[in-house]
Structures are given as structure tokens and as C-alpha cells.
Design an enzyme around this catalytic site. Structure first.
Site, PDB file in Angstrom:
ATOM      1  N   GLY A  23       0.693   6.659 -10.710  1.00 56.02           N
ATOM      2  CA  GLY A  23       0.987   5.245 -10.427  1.00 56.02           C
ATOM      3  C   GLY A  23       0.182   4.222 -11.196  1.00 56.02           C
ATOM      4  N   GLU A  66      -6.732   2.255  -9.312  1.00 55.03           N
ATOM      5  CA  GLU A  66      -5.671   2.784  -8.444  1.00 55.03           C
ATOM      6  C   GLU A  66      -4.545   1.762  -8.374  1.00 55.03           C
ATOM      7  OE1 GLU A  66      -3.993   4.955  -7.301  1.00 55.03           O
ATOM      8  OE2 GLU A  66      -4.552   5.623  -5.290  1.00 55.03           O
ATOM      9  N   ASP A  67      -3.324   2.243  -8.232  1.00 56.12           N
ATOM     10  CA  ASP A  67      -2.192   1.327  -8.148  1.00 56.12           C
ATOM     11  C   ASP A  67      -2.136   0.603  -6.807  1.00 56.12           C
ATOM     12  OD1 ASP A  67      -1.546   3.662  -6.770  1.00 56.12           O
ATOM     13  OD2 ASP A  67       0.456   3.873  -7.633  1.00 56.12           O
ATOM     14  N   ASP A  78      -3.029   2.410   0.544  1.00 58.69           N
ATOM     15  CA  ASP A  78      -2.208   2.298   1.754  1.00 58.69           C
ATOM     16  C   ASP A  78      -3.045   2.747   2.952  1.00 58.69           C
ATOM     17  OD1 ASP A  78      -0.086   2.145   3.509  1.00 58.69           O
ATOM     18  OD2 ASP A  78       0.975   3.892   2.751  1.00 58.69           O
ATOM     19  N   THR A  79      -3.002   4.014   3.337  1.00 61.41           N
ATOM     20  CA  THR A  79      -3.858   4.482   4.440  1.00 61.41           C
ATOM     21  C   THR A  79      -5.323   4.511   4.008  1.00 61.41           C
ATOM     22  OG1 THR A  79      -3.677   6.819   3.809  1.00 61.41           O
ATOM     23  CG2 THR A  79      -2.010   5.973   5.340  1.00 61.41           C
ATOM     24  N   GLY A  80      -5.555   4.716   2.716  1.00 63.35           N
ATOM     25  CA  GLY A  80      -6.926   4.842   2.203  1.00 63.35           C
ATOM     26  C   GLY A  80      -7.387   6.293   2.126  1.00 63.35           C
ATOM     27  N   THR A 112      -6.298   8.919   0.403  1.00 64.62           N
ATOM     28  CA  THR A 112      -6.403   9.480  -0.949  1.00 64.62           C
ATOM     29  C   THR A 112      -7.716   9.063  -1.609  1.00 64.62           C
ATOM     30  OG1 THR A 112      -4.006   9.282  -1.147  1.00 64.62           O
ATOM     31  CG2 THR A 112      -5.231   9.648  -3.189  1.00 64.62           C
ATOM     32  N   LEU A 113      -8.015   7.769  -1.545  1.00 65.52           N
ATOM     33  CA  LEU A 113      -9.226   7.263  -2.203  1.00 65.52           C
ATOM     34  C   LEU A 113     -10.486   7.761  -1.521  1.00 65.52           C
ATOM     35  CD1 LEU A 113      -8.886   3.584  -3.402  1.00 65.52           C
ATOM     36  CD2 LEU A 113      -9.447   5.634  -4.719  1.00 65.52           C
ATOM     37  N   LYS A 156      -2.656  -2.717   0.416  1.00 61.27           N
ATOM     38  CA  LYS A 156      -1.620  -2.817   1.469  1.00 61.27           C
ATOM     39  C   LYS A 156      -2.274  -2.539   2.821  1.00 61.27           C
ATOM     40  CE  LYS A 156       1.941   0.157   1.666  1.00 61.27           C
ATOM     41  NZ  LYS A 156       3.235   0.733   1.230  1.00 61.27           N
ATOM     42  N   PHE A 190       7.327  -1.192   1.166  1.00 58.37           N
ATOM     43  CA  PHE A 190       7.214  -0.173   0.126  1.00 58.37           C
ATOM     44  C   PHE A 190       7.536  -0.805  -1.220  1.00 58.37           C
ATOM     45  CE2 PHE A 190       7.844   3.612  -2.334  1.00 58.37           C
ATOM     46  CZ  PHE A 190       6.816   4.416  -1.856  1.00 58.37           C
ATOM     47  N   ARG A 220       9.351   3.173 -11.970  1.00 58.34           N
ATOM     48  CA  ARG A 220       8.017   2.908 -12.526  1.00 58.34           C
ATOM     49  C   ARG A 220       8.102   1.947 -13.707  1.00 58.34           C
ATOM     50  NH1 ARG A 220       4.402   6.759 -10.332  1.00 58.34           N
ATOM     51  NH2 ARG A 220       5.297   8.807  -9.955  1.00 58.34           N
TER      52      ARG A 220
HETATM   53  P1  IMP Z   1      -2.971   6.354   0.701  1.00 60.62           P
HETATM   54  O1  IMP Z   1      -3.715   7.645   0.655  1.00 60.62           O
HETATM   55  O2  IMP Z   1      -2.128   6.256   1.940  1.00 60.62           O
HETATM   56  O3  IMP Z   1      -3.838   5.143   0.506  1.00 60.62           O
HETATM   57  O4  IMP Z   1      -1.888   6.451  -0.426  1.00 60.62           O
HETATM   58  C1  IMP Z   1      -2.038   5.939  -1.642  1.00 60.62           C
HETATM   59  C2  IMP Z   1      -0.964   6.457  -2.573  1.00 60.62           C
HETATM   60  O5  IMP Z   1       0.326   6.499  -1.953  1.00 60.62           O
HETATM   61  C3  IMP Z   1      -0.850   5.503  -3.719  1.00 60.62           C
HETATM   62  O6  IMP Z   1      -1.716   5.876  -4.758  1.00 60.62           O
HETATM   63  C4  IMP Z   1       0.595   5.623  -4.096  1.00 60.62           C
HETATM   64  O7  IMP Z   1       0.755   6.688  -5.013  1.00 60.62           O
HETATM   65  C5  IMP Z   1       1.296   5.951  -2.804  1.00 60.62           C
HETATM   66  N1  IMP Z   1       1.860   4.720  -2.196  1.00 60.62           N
HETATM   67  C6  IMP Z   1       1.443   4.088  -1.077  1.00 60.62           C
HETATM   68  N2  IMP Z   1       2.171   2.985  -0.832  1.00 60.62           N
HETATM   69  C7  IMP Z   1       3.071   2.903  -1.832  1.00 60.62           C
HETATM   70  C8  IMP Z   1       4.095   1.954  -2.158  1.00 60.62           C
HETATM   71  O8  IMP Z   1       4.338   0.946  -1.485  1.00 60.62           O
HETATM   72  N3  IMP Z   1       4.818   2.214  -3.287  1.00 60.62           N
HETATM   73  C9  IMP Z   1       4.580   3.293  -4.090  1.00 60.62           C
HETATM   74  N4  IMP Z   1       3.622   4.200  -3.834  1.00 60.62           N
HETATM   75  C10 IMP Z   1       2.869   4.014  -2.712  1.00 60.62           C
HETATM   76 MG    MG Z   2      -1.285   6.490  -6.610  1.00 55.24          MG
END
Ligand code: IMP
Ligand code: MG
Length: 181
Positions: free
Chosen positions: A43, A98-99, A102-104, A106-107, A130, A151, A164
Site C-alpha cells: 500500500g 505506512e499507507d 486502522d486497528t493499529g 499491523t504497526l 483512520k 474504506f 491502487r
Molecule cells: P491495521 O493493522 O488494522 O492498522 O491495518 C492496516 C492495514 O490494513 C493497512 O496497511 C492497509 O493495508 C489495510 N487497510 C486498512 N484500512 C484500509 C482502507 O481503508 N483501505 C485499504 N486498505 C486498508
Molecule cells: Mg498497508
């Protein structure tokens, strides 16, 4: 396949302004230092490529690809690395790019992984913050845009690997309210 339409949300011009502002902050904060920018694939690839061309301090670039066993559009929490970074970050200033956060989850996972390699510092630059589904507190040092929910696709962000290539960011609006396929 759910039917959806794309609603324009952030224009290409607005994105370029935000990226320039982030780069200016980064250049200011890292004056006299060098950094390693780590883009999270896939992303962040467009954001990172625009951002680093506006960075004027010495910068090296690397990428990591994280796979999460998620359902649909939500991260599950089970994460593994499918492509690791190749540069050594020990004693280096690392900027994670990072693009969207969302939940956080992954980071948070990647931060823990990276700290084991003893970088001198770690900061995070996220294009989109987000807020609605955040589960873990993540210190975002540089943020381009805050949104409450929705989304988003475009400028590197995908929906099932599509869109993309859009130069602006759009929100996906699902047309079937009951969620059936
Ligand atoms: P997290 O672990 O929930 O913070 O997820 C983060 C990852 O989910 C991002 O790096 C994106 O790849 C994907 N993601 C979360 N929200 C979106 C969205 O609105 N559009 C596209 N990808 C998303
Ligand atoms: Mg990503």
C-alpha cells in the site's frame, strides 16, 4: 462480489500538498541526520515514492511486506513477514512509511519486530490515520490525513488488489446494504 461505487474523497492535488507538508516536517526534524525509510508493501509504494523525492536529508529506502491472516477488510492480529528489509537498521534512524493505520495491530507488531534490531530511533509516517477501529495506541509522528472511518482506495491503497492506480483517494460505497454477495 459486492457491488460498490467509488466516491472521490481526497484529490491528487490535496495529496501532493499533504505529502509536501510531511516532507518539510521530516526535513526539519532530521536536519543533520540520515534516515532509512521503510515502506510497508504494497500500500505505501506510491506514497513513499512521492515522499522521498521531497526529502532533502540523506535517505536510504527499504521495504517490508507483512501478511496478516485477516477476514475481509479487518486485520486478524496474526501477522508474519513475507518479505523482510534488507538494510541493517542497527544504530540508524528509521522512518516507517505506512499507507493507512486502522486497528493499529499491523504497526504494533512491526514496531516490536524492528526494535529487536536496535535502531537508534523509530518514527512513523502514515498517510491516513483512520480512527474508528483503533485497538492499540500507536504513536504516529507524521500524519497526512485523519478520517473517522470508511474504506479508502487509490494512491496505493487497494480493495481486493484493485484501484491502487488512482491518483486521488476515493471511499468505497457499498450498494447492497444487507451485505449479501
Ligand atoms: P491495521 O493493522 O488494522 O492498522 O491495518 C492496516 C492495514 O490494513 C493497512 O496497511 C492497509 O493495508 C489495510 N487497510 C486498512 N484500512 C484500509 C482502507 O481503508 N483501505 C485499504 N486498505 C486498508
Ligand atoms: Mg498497508
Amino acid at each position: 462480489m459486492k457491488r460498490y461505487r467509488l466516491v472521490p474523497c481526497i484529490s491528487a492535488e490535496e495529496l501532493q500538498e499533504r505529502v509536501a507538508r510531511l516532507a518539510a516536517q521530516i526535513n526539519h526534524d532530521y536536519a543533520g541526520k540520515r534516515i532509512i525509510a521503510i515502506g510497508i508493501l504494497k500500500g505505501a509504494f506510491i506514497f513513499l515514492s512521492d515522499l522521498i523525492r521531497k526529502i532533502t536529508v540523506p535517505v536510504q529506502v527499504d521495504f517490508v511486506r507483512l501478511a496478516s491472516y485477516g477476514f475481509d477488510s479487518q486485520t486478524s492480529g496474526e501477522i508474519r513477514i513475507s518479505k523482510d528489509i534488507e538494510l541493517s537498521v542497527t544504530n540508524e534512524h528509521v522512518l516507517i512509511v505506512e499507507d493507512i493505520v486502522d486497528t493499529g495491530i499491523t504497526l504494533e507488531w512491526f514496531l516490536r519486530h524492528l526494535r529487536k534490531r536496535n535502531p537508534r530511533s523509530i518514527r512513523i509516517c502514515a498517510l491516513v490515520d483512520k480512527l474508528e477501529r483503533r485497538q492499540v495506541e500507536i504513536p504516529l509522528d507524521y500524519t497526512g490525513i485523519q478520517v473517522e472511518k470508511g474504506f479508502l482506495v487509490g494512491y496505493g491503497l487497494d480493495f481486493a488488489e484493485n484501484h491502487r492506480n488512482l491518483s486521488g483517494i476515493c471511499e468505497v460505497e457499498f450498494l447492497d446494504k444487507d451485505g449479501s454477495d
